[in-house]
Design an enzyme around this catalytic site. Sequence first.
Site, PDB file in Angstrom:
ATOM      1  N   ASP A  64       0.848  -1.195   0.000  1.00 24.81           N
ATOM      2  CA  ASP A  64       0.000   0.000   0.000  1.00 24.81           C
ATOM      3  C   ASP A  64       0.886   1.249   0.000  1.00 24.81           C
ATOM      4  O   ASP A  64       1.709   1.421   0.904  1.00 24.81           O
ATOM      5  CB  ASP A  64      -0.867  -0.028   1.273  1.00 24.81           C
ATOM      6  N   GLU A 119      -4.597   5.213  -3.364  1.00 26.12           N
ATOM      7  CA  GLU A 119      -5.930   5.794  -3.155  1.00 26.12           C
ATOM      8  C   GLU A 119      -6.214   6.873  -4.188  1.00 26.12           C
ATOM      9  O   GLU A 119      -5.324   7.650  -4.554  1.00 26.12           O
ATOM     10  CB  GLU A 119      -6.017   6.384  -1.734  1.00 26.12           C
ATOM     11  N   GLU A 125     -14.459   1.451  -0.416  1.00 25.09           N
ATOM     12  CA  GLU A 125     -14.514   1.503   1.058  1.00 25.09           C
ATOM     13  C   GLU A 125     -15.633   2.418   1.549  1.00 25.09           C
ATOM     14  O   GLU A 125     -15.734   3.580   1.133  1.00 25.09           O
ATOM     15  CB  GLU A 125     -13.154   1.972   1.623  1.00 25.09           C
TER      16      GLU A 125
HETATM   17  O1  KIV Z   1      -4.742   0.057   4.636  1.00 29.54           O
HETATM   18  C1  KIV Z   1      -5.611  -0.819   4.527  1.00 29.54           C
HETATM   19  O2  KIV Z   1      -5.665  -1.800   5.282  1.00 29.54           O
HETATM   20  C2  KIV Z   1      -6.585  -0.672   3.465  1.00 29.54           C
HETATM   21  C3  KIV Z   1      -7.756  -1.601   3.445  1.00 29.54           C
HETATM   22  C4  KIV Z   1      -8.691  -1.262   4.508  1.00 29.54           C
HETATM   23  C5  KIV Z   1      -8.402  -1.634   2.113  1.00 29.54           C
HETATM   24  O3  KIV Z   1      -6.441   0.202   2.660  1.00 29.54           O
END
Ligand code: KIV
Length: 275
Positions: free
Chosen positions: A83, A115, A182
Amino acid sequence: MRVTVTQVREMKQKGEKVTMLTAYDYGTARIVDEVGVPLILVGDSLGMVVLGYESTIPVTMAEMLHHTKAVVRGAKQAMVIGDMPFMTYHLSTEDALRNAARFIQEAGAQAIKLEGGVTVAEKVKRIVECGIPVMGHIGLTPQSIHAFGGFKVQGKSPEAARRLLQDAQALEQAGAFAVVLETVPAPLAALITQRISIPTIGIGAGIGCDGQVQVINDVLGSFADFVPKHAKQYIKLTDIIRKAVIEYYGEVKAGTFPTEKQSFAMDESMLAELR
Ligand code: KIV
């Protein structure tokens, strides 16, 4: 063989539900992987549920890479998705590319997530063109929490709902292989799911998505600060951990731990030489 983006896309075509869970360490990733969960997200939720930050905003590349490496070591079959933290893909396309590449090259992830919709579509396109699979994330995007003014359901007005659909379509056009929805009303998430060809993975977005994602700490009940409405605790690990710690603490104080079972013997004659 690890799960591929082609397989994830095919799951939607076959009507097979896509499961994704977060993990932040080797041991958890191993279990999630052994169960057969195809997608493991090293989410920047790490900041809140592991590192104790108030939001995901302070999370750094160094922290994400450190935990992604551990998850990659634990997961043999699942696709590991890193992420991208706040402000690591906003300043320029070059910056976004460089940081996305670090997840793949340094940490060993197979894909990245970021995002945003329309506003990041150009960057998504370039990252995908460079051979890095991208998962989108729209709706209540936690890195924009200050702009939203709190954890609020997104897409409730007709204009906001239309914008979310456009965001999903922009990500699809840019080449994203899936998109997280989300905290979006369930009927809107179902409509978006029907309108795009890539899988939608919901969190607080109802049953009409192609798949679901949860933060592992919510599933395990191991994060006590708050439990989101969309979470289901399958176990309450905090209670189990507390019980074990209380017992250990008590036994050490009472002198009943360790016993012979946890101790190592030594030949008496060896000991005698020391006397
Ligand atoms: O950071 C995270 O865990 C997320 C999920 C909730 C999709 O972005």
